[in-house]
Design an enzyme around this catalytic site. Structure first.
Site, PDB file in Angstrom:
ATOM      1  N   ALA A  63       0.842  -1.198   0.000  1.00  0.00           N
ATOM      2  CA  ALA A  63       0.000   0.000   0.000  1.00  0.00           C
ATOM      3  C   ALA A  63       0.875   1.245   0.000  1.00  0.00           C
ATOM      4  O   ALA A  63       2.072   1.196   0.256  1.00  0.00           O
ATOM      5  CB  ALA A  63      -0.901  -0.014   1.231  1.00  0.00           C
ATOM      6  N   GLY A 102      -0.679  -5.150   0.496  1.00  0.00           N
ATOM      7  CA  GLY A 102      -1.811  -4.995  -0.398  1.00  0.00           C
ATOM      8  C   GLY A 102      -1.570  -5.613  -1.758  1.00  0.00           C
ATOM      9  O   GLY A 102      -2.515  -6.045  -2.441  1.00  0.00           O
ATOM     10  N   GLU A 105      -2.540  -9.099  -1.397  1.00  0.00           N
ATOM     11  CA  GLU A 105      -3.990  -9.164  -1.252  1.00  0.00           C
ATOM     12  C   GLU A 105      -4.687  -9.040  -2.604  1.00  0.00           C
ATOM     13  O   GLU A 105      -5.678  -9.719  -2.867  1.00  0.00           O
ATOM     14  CB  GLU A 105      -4.469  -8.069  -0.296  1.00  0.00           C
ATOM     15  N   GLU A 125       2.450  -6.420   7.073  1.00  0.00           N
ATOM     16  CA  GLU A 125       1.830  -5.271   7.738  1.00  0.00           C
ATOM     17  C   GLU A 125       2.108  -5.214   9.234  1.00  0.00           C
ATOM     18  O   GLU A 125       2.142  -4.130   9.825  1.00  0.00           O
ATOM     19  CB  GLU A 125       0.313  -5.298   7.510  1.00  0.00           C
TER      20      GLU A 125
END
Length: 707
Positions: A63, A102, A105, A125
């Protein structure tokens, strides 16, 4: 269409390419681009399958954490992931470089995943005090099983492509990401493979659903070193939802846990530390475009604990090392210790069984300083006295090739004085590693008055190459870390004379989050080291000297401030030490008093911060974040407290200045008076993080003098 995501069509295959250098982070523009391209491809009847790939050196590496704490810009990452997952056409993630956070993900939202052989995939994370917030805690357990998922998410470490294929995280290893993804998509279409939506596939969960201990045992194993941290336990809780909570409800709860962590103090501190580490790599006062010198071979002088550990760090990175000693016996002993350390790591599964032999093959042991002649970088790691170091550097000046970087591993001594015995002071600097050097990540890069910019940049680049965290500091006694540590140690010692005991002081430090207290740390390092140093300087310390005179040198003798039984490293309170402390105080006519834990904490931490303020004002460190990185990676400061200077800002500088003034008067200790910078910032209601904060120019780093 988006400027950072493009859509191309190849014979019925839509190739969606993210091109947002340097790491294709999932900022709003990237999220919007992926979503729009996926929707366009789904709506196009000519498109039969969709491949998500990335330009540049990596897949989506995570991210955009600069967006954290700001108003959310649509589309949300979860919406992007759902669009890929709910596509009626096959979606394939084609991974190269790293698919992290992310990025993974997004890949988990695809029906299939392929990767090149050197790709790495993970959900780190937790290292930012967070958990995956876009379905990672629910889709990863369905891909690889909850035991491996909780290990990856709570541990935060990525896995390689080979392991990912073995565990079912990817479907194939391919030669090229985009081309391999396209070929795989064609195969999916030709074989009419059913689409695998992870949200609908509970097959990898069934064993742990039937026997919950499979999961709880995995959680216990991976969280046993997470003392004081919130994110690992929240992440484990979120992964556990995959076993007994409907998917959509689990996503909702995952998001709630994510937001709670993101808004919490720990994640804010850990995100600060992340940016501070990145900023520390930017060297102040170096002309833009300065290139490092080439380093292909390293010579290390001294095969003792430090020299051997440094040599291991280079061997770990695949860099050939010449390890130099003054005698055959010392060399043989040092090489033997290195070999045993590598073999012990292999026995624990930390490296492959054949790695000890390969890494030792990179180390050439020799006797005599003349063997430095082929080295591009020479690191001295001999006994910590100026006379010895000056003798070594004078000899290096004769034998080292022109242009070689000459570094001292000194932890206290003046680099300018060491450089003065050479005809090339521009090539000399400090590279202060921390013990054990093959484990500890910090490397203080000490810039001398005449250190050339490219030499400085070379040391920083080399440190990063061997997986160290470099921080550039100026010249003073103890540099940044040890100078601040000395301020803490003085207060710890004074507390014993005033009424505290070692176990009480250390308990306060460990409850704060330090891995060990000051007295257990002294026992680990060896009390005789400080004893010799005090004798050389004509300094006495009644309690510490008495321990050494009794042969109590710490863990290596089984007795120090604590006792150590049966070879154990666990410190046990020793009544004999407590009697020795009380008797020493009586001889000195000191009246002991009961000291509360809060006072102990303040007197350990606030003087450390105070010394940091002096270091900043003198220009020994360029930024408060640099000081914090030193303490995070060199001294075990708890990551969830961000570092001593960050912590001080959270507590409030006015409060710290007031308490220091109080203790200075109450204990008749003028060293506790607030530093001018601390006093000024406190009076102005500012913080160390305030822009400039009244500090000297970072150019002073180049000419810092010894205190």
């Amino acid at each position: 269409m988006s400027e950072v995501v493009r859509l191309e069509r190849h014979d019925g295959i839509a190739i969606v390419t993210v091109d947002s250098p340097p790491v294709n982070a999932l900022g709003a523009a990237v999220r919007r681009g992926i979503l729009e391209c996926a929707q366009t491809a789904v709506a196009d009847p000519a498109v039969k399958a969709i491949v998500l790939a990335c330009a540049g050196r990596t897949f989506i590496a995570g991210a955009d954490i600069t967006e954290f704490g700001k108003p959310t810009q649509p589309p949300a990452l979860a919406e992007v992931v759902a669009a890929l997952e709910n596509s009626p056409k096959p979606t394939v993630a084609a991974i190269h470089g790293t698919a992290l956070g992310g990025g993974l993900e997004v890949a988990l939202g695809c029906h299939f995943r392929v990767a090149v052989k050197d790709a790495r995939l993970g959900l780190p994370e937790v290292k930012l005090g967070l958990l995956p917030g876009a379905g990672g805690t629910q889709r990863l357990p369905r891909a690889v099983g909850p035991e491996l998922a909780v290990k990856m998410i709570v541990g935060g470490e990525p896995v390689g492509a080979t392991e990912a294929l073995k565990q079912g995280l990817i479907d194939a290893i391919v030669e090229g990401p985009a081309s391999g993804g396209e070929a795989f998509a064609c195969r999916v279409l030709a074989e009419r493979r059913p689409l695998r939506r992870l949200r609908d596939d509970d097959s990898r969960l069934m064993a742990a659903k039937a026997n919950r201990s499979i999961f709880t045992d995995a959680v216990a194993a991976v969280t046993k070193r997470a003392r004081g941290l919130e994110a690992p336990f929240a992440a484990a809780e979120a992964v556990g939802l995959s076993l007994d909570t409907p998917f959509d409800e689990a996503l909702k709860q995952e998001r709630e846990l994510f937001l709670k962590l993101m808004n919490g103090d720990q994640s804010k501190a850990q995100r600060y530390a992340f940016f501070a580490e990145r900023e520390a790599a930017r060297v102040a006062g170096v002309p833009e475009g300065t290139k490092p010198r080439k380093v292909e071979r390293v010579a290390i002088i001294g095969a003792g604990t430090m020299g051997g550990g440094i040599a291991m760090s280079f061997a770990n990175a695949g860099i050939p090392v010449t390890l130099i000693e003054m005698g055959d016996e010392s060399l043989k002993r040092g090489l033997g210790v290195m070999r045993k350390n590598f073999e012990a790591t292999a026995a624990r599964g930390g490296i492959a069984a054949d790695e000890p032999a390969r890494r030792m093959g990179l180390v050439t042991g020799v006797v005599g300083l003349e063997h430095v002649k082929d080295a591009d970088l020479v690191i001295e790691a001999v006994f910590e006295t100026m006379a010895v170091k000056k003798e070594v550097f004078a000899t290096l000046d004769k034998f080292a090739r022109s242009g070689a970087v000459l570094a001292s591993n000194t932890s206290y001594l003046n680099i300018n004085e060491i450089a003065s015995v050479t005809k090339r002071p521009q090539d000399v600097l400090g590279m202060h590693f921390f013990s054990p050097a093959n484990v500890m990540k910090l490397c203080e890069i000490v810039r001398g008055a005449k250190t050339a910019p490219d030499v400085l940049v070379t040391a920083v680049a080399v440190a990063r190459r061997i997986a160290k965290v470099p921080v550039v500091v100026g010249v003073c006694d103890g540099f940044v870390g040890n100078r601040m540590l000395a301020a803490r140690s003085r207060q710890a010692d004074k507390l014993l004379f005033e009424g505290a005991l070692p176990r009480q002081v250390d308990a306060v430090a460990t409850r704060f989050g330090m891995p060990m207290g000051p007295f257990a740390m002294d026992d680990l390092a060896g009390l005789d080291i400080g004893w010799r140093s005090r004798r050389d300087r004509g300094v006495k310390s009644e309690i510490a000297d008495a321990l050494c005179e009794a042969g109590r040198f710490g863990q290596k003798t089984g007795k120090g401030y604590y006792k150590y039984e049966g070879g154990s490293r666990a410190p046990l309170p020793d009544p004999d030490v407590e009697t020795l402390i009380v008797d020493a105080c009586a001889r000195l006519g000191l009246r002991r008093r009961e000291i509360g834990d809060n006072e102990i904490l303040e007197r350990l931490v606030y003087p450390t911060v105070n010394e940091g303020a002096r270091i900043l004002e003198e220009g020994i460190a360029a930024r408060p974040g640099d000081i914090d990185v030193v303490w995070l990676y060199g001294y075990g400061w708890p990551i969830y407290r961000g570092g001593p200077m960050y912590y001080a800002d959270q507590v409030g500088l006015r409060h710290i200045a007031d308490r220091l003034s109080y203790y200075a008067e109450a204990t008749n200790d003028p060293s506790l008076e607030p530093a001018p910078l601390l006093k000024r910032l406190a009076a102005e209601g500012r913080t160390f993080a305030s822009p400039a904060a009244g500090r000297k120019s970072t150019q002073t780093l180049a000419t810092g003098g010894r205190r």
